[in-house]
Design a protein around this motif. Structure first.
Motif, PDB file in Angstrom:
ATOM      1  N   ASP A  33       0.837  -1.234   0.027  1.00 48.95           N
ATOM      2  CA  ASP A  33      -0.032  -0.001   0.076  1.00 48.95           C
ATOM      3  C   ASP A  33       0.882   1.316  -0.057  1.00 48.95           C
ATOM      4  OD1 ASP A  33      -2.361  -1.228  -0.157  1.00 48.95           O
ATOM      5  OD2 ASP A  33      -2.938  -1.206   2.059  1.00 48.95           O
ATOM      6  N   LEU A  34       0.172   2.384  -0.758  1.00 50.61           N
ATOM      7  CA  LEU A  34       1.177   3.517  -0.722  1.00 50.61           C
ATOM      8  C   LEU A  34       0.663   4.594   0.477  1.00 50.61           C
ATOM      9  CD1 LEU A  34       2.950   5.067  -2.702  1.00 50.61           C
ATOM     10  CD2 LEU A  34       1.043   6.276  -3.574  1.00 50.61           C
ATOM     11  N   GLU A  62       4.717   1.109   1.236  1.00 47.97           N
ATOM     12  CA  GLU A  62       5.487   1.847   0.251  1.00 47.97           C
ATOM     13  C   GLU A  62       5.302   3.378   0.516  1.00 47.97           C
ATOM     14  OE1 GLU A  62       5.319   0.762  -3.773  1.00 47.97           O
ATOM     15  OE2 GLU A  62       5.546  -1.418  -3.357  1.00 47.97           O
ATOM     16  N   VAL A  69       0.793  12.003  -6.561  1.00 54.71           N
ATOM     17  CA  VAL A  69      -0.071  10.379  -6.839  1.00 54.71           C
ATOM     18  C   VAL A  69      -0.217  10.082  -8.047  1.00 54.71           C
ATOM     19  CG1 VAL A  69      -2.166   9.676  -6.254  1.00 54.71           C
ATOM     20  CG2 VAL A  69      -1.098  10.895  -4.324  1.00 54.71           C
ATOM     21  N   ALA A  70      -0.528  11.126  -9.026  1.00 55.97           N
ATOM     22  CA  ALA A  70      -0.455  10.640 -10.555  1.00 55.97           C
ATOM     23  C   ALA A  70       0.648  10.031 -10.944  1.00 55.97           C
ATOM     24  CB  ALA A  70      -0.954  11.850 -11.304  1.00 55.97           C
ATOM     25  N   ALA A 116       2.768   8.371  -8.806  1.00 56.69           N
ATOM     26  CA  ALA A 116       3.000   7.103  -8.498  1.00 56.69           C
ATOM     27  C   ALA A 116       2.218   6.245  -9.219  1.00 56.69           C
ATOM     28  CB  ALA A 116       2.461   7.263  -7.078  1.00 56.69           C
ATOM     29  N   GLY A 117       1.048   6.672  -9.933  1.00 56.09           N
ATOM     30  CA  GLY A 117       0.246   5.633 -10.617  1.00 56.09           C
ATOM     31  C   GLY A 117      -0.894   4.996  -9.749  1.00 56.09           C
ATOM     32  N   ARG A 118      -0.906   5.509  -8.526  1.00 51.92           N
ATOM     33  CA  ARG A 118      -2.084   4.795  -7.820  1.00 51.92           C
ATOM     34  C   ARG A 118      -2.280   5.629  -6.426  1.00 51.92           C
ATOM     35  NH1 ARG A 118       1.011   0.983  -4.145  1.00 51.92           N
ATOM     36  NH2 ARG A 118       3.234   1.462  -4.325  1.00 51.92           N
ATOM     37  N   THR A 119      -3.382   5.645  -5.798  1.00 56.70           N
ATOM     38  CA  THR A 119      -4.020   6.492  -4.708  1.00 56.70           C
ATOM     39  C   THR A 119      -3.382   5.831  -3.497  1.00 56.70           C
ATOM     40  OG1 THR A 119      -5.865   5.192  -4.660  1.00 56.70           O
ATOM     41  CG2 THR A 119      -5.898   7.259  -6.009  1.00 56.70           C
ATOM     42  N   PRO A 120      -2.992   6.779  -2.624  1.00 60.89           N
ATOM     43  CA  PRO A 120      -2.849   6.394  -1.265  1.00 60.89           C
ATOM     44  C   PRO A 120      -3.665   5.675  -0.563  1.00 60.89           C
ATOM     45  CG  PRO A 120      -3.050   8.810  -1.186  1.00 60.89           C
ATOM     46  CD  PRO A 120      -3.263   8.102  -2.530  1.00 60.89           C
ATOM     47  N   LYS A 121      -3.421   4.818   0.498  1.00 61.62           N
ATOM     48  CA  LYS A 121      -3.985   4.063   1.342  1.00 61.62           C
ATOM     49  C   LYS A 121      -4.243   4.895   2.618  1.00 61.62           C
ATOM     50  CE  LYS A 121      -5.885   0.308   1.864  1.00 61.62           C
ATOM     51  NZ  LYS A 121      -5.450  -0.786   2.433  1.00 61.62           N
ATOM     52  N   TRP A 139      -9.884  10.216  -2.558  1.00 65.49           N
ATOM     53  CA  TRP A 139      -8.973   8.821  -2.272  1.00 65.49           C
ATOM     54  C   TRP A 139      -9.372   7.759  -1.664  1.00 65.49           C
ATOM     55  CZ3 TRP A 139      -4.137  12.354  -1.700  1.00 65.49           C
ATOM     56  CH2 TRP A 139      -3.862  13.245  -3.142  1.00 65.49           C
TER      57      TRP A 139
END
Length: 427
Positions: free
Chosen positions: A126-127, A148, A168-169, A171-176, A207
């Motif tokens: 998870d981010l 991560e 975030v864009a 990184a290619g995914r949204t954070p948890k 998100w």
């Protein structure tokens, strides 16, 4: 620091869990043992701890004699002693961070609250967004659950929230989760502005990311106006997981803190805590509850705020006097810390290397790189003003200047005496 398990034969052969490689430890906490091993006089700017004289020891002794009985020596309720929860909720009703009993869980210090937040929300991979610099004990907790980390920049108004969508864009995914220290941040001393708090709440909902709101210092404002907490801005919001502690306002050795969460999350936290320590130290809870019930906390905090402002102002005056434009510093309105950044040719000095020279010269701090998961800020360092008298702080800054001169002499390959002449006036 991280332990390379593959290079440690006694560990490499063991059936360790994958997460063992992510148990990176704490440079901050390790400094306690390091300093204890020193035999010469050291001005200690390293640990973020109240000064001995700031701990209400006499009151604690009196209270312990009166309230400690057999009920203090048995198992307590996992969610916390009812007497402490009531005293805490009643006290917080008069602050910018009010809460209710069904939201409070008493923890073994703030670190247990961070651990429970990560245990409940973070899966491996998870981010998690963290401030840069940050309190790396907090980011290390996220790492221990396989997160991560995405470091996000800060400035004089705290986390630069408008930068987060772009990060975030990329990184290619949204954070948890988003880990933030909104008030008098550790290590920078900065405070997250009201517009940024509001924007961060918007992004968290966009998100579906939990805000891990770590605020050990919010009650220690000595300048400016209080800002509303995330909970006050978004009452009952299940995406806010707030972590608090008595370590900075009373004494770290008590190991008593609390969490403020949605009641459903509270029950998850209780379940998780029952597999950790069953209950927080019961005698310490009884002492803290009685201390609050007697009305001691307001007077104590008022004294701390006055003294900490004096100590901060004095340290900054010492820095101006002895380091001048060789450094810049933050100007906190509360809390414990000043963030110092080297300037000009001094910026070439590694504060990791400077730490060793400074320790030999009799002053200790936390290097900037220890306060970034990626090892950034090697030209910066953290100073704690709360634990040192103005007189000792003055001596500590003089010793820091001496250490900087020695490091600069090494870098320039000149004799220390030449550097001494060059900085004869302290600049």
């Amino acid at each position: 620091m991280p332990l390379n398990i593959s290079d440690t034969p006694s560990l490499a052969a063991l059936p360790l869990a994958d997460r063992a490689a992510n148990l990176v430890g704490s440079v901050i906490d390790s400094s306690t043992s390091l300093l204890a091993a020193q035999t010469h006089d050291i001005v200690r700017f390293a640990m973020g701890s109240p000064a001995d004289e700031a701990v209400p020891l006499a009151e604690f002794r009196d209270i312990a004699e009166k309230v400690i009985d057999h009920s203090s020596m048995t198992y307590g309720a996992t969610e916390g002693e009812p007497v402490l929860i009531k005293a805490l909720v009643d006290y917080l009703a008069g602050t910018s961070d009010p809460t209710s009993a069904e939201r409070v869980t008493i923890t073994s210090g703030g670190m247990q609250g961070l651990d429970l937040a990560c245990k409940i929300f973070i899966n491996p991979g998870d981010l998690v967004i963290v401030e840069s610099p940050t309190y790396t004990n907090g980011s290390a907790t996220a790492l221990s659950y396989g997160a991560e980390l995405l470091e996000a920049p800060t400035d004089e108004n705290g986390l630069i929230v408008d930068d987060l969508p772009g990060l975030v864009a990329a990184a290619g995914r949204t954070p948890k989760a988003i880990y933030t220290i909104p008030n008098f941040q550790n290590p920078s001393g900065t405070t997250l502005s009201l517009p940024r708090r509001q924007r961060l709440l918007e992004l968290a909902h966009e998100w579906n990311a939990v805000i891990i709101d770590d605020d050990p210092y919010g009650l220690l404002r000595f300048e400016g106006d209080d800002l509303p907490s995330f909970q006050a801005l978004s009452p009952g919001d299940p995406l806010i997981f707030s972590v608090r502690t008595f370590s900075k306002i009373l004494a770290p050795g008590l190991r008593v803190g609390w969490m403020d969460t949605d009641p459903a999350i509270r029950q998850l936290a209780i379940n998780a805590k029952q597999a950790m320590d069953t209950s927080t130290n019961v005698p310490a809870q009884h002492i803290v509850a009685e201390y609050i019930r007697r009305g001691c906390l307001d007077k104590h905090l008022a004294g701390l705020r006055t003294d900490y402002k004096r100590r901060k102002d004095s340290m900054q005056a010492s820095i101006r006097r002895h380091l001048g434009d060789r450094v810049t510093t933050t100007d906190p309105e509360g809390g414990f810390f000043i963030w110092l950044t080297l300037q000009g040719e001094d910026a070439a000095i590694s504060t990791r290397k400077l730490f060793e020279t400074a320790l030999a010269e009799g002053v200790a701090f936390i290097p900037g790189s220890a306060l970034s998961p990626g090892g950034r800020f090697d030209d910066a360092l953290r100073l704690c003003f709360a634990s040192t008298t103005p007189e000792r702080a003055e001596e500590g800054i003089v010793r820091l200047r001496r250490a900087m001169n020695l490091e600069l002499a090494k870098a320039e390959r000149v004799e220390p005496n030449s550097t001494k002449e060059r900085y004869a006036n302290g600049f």
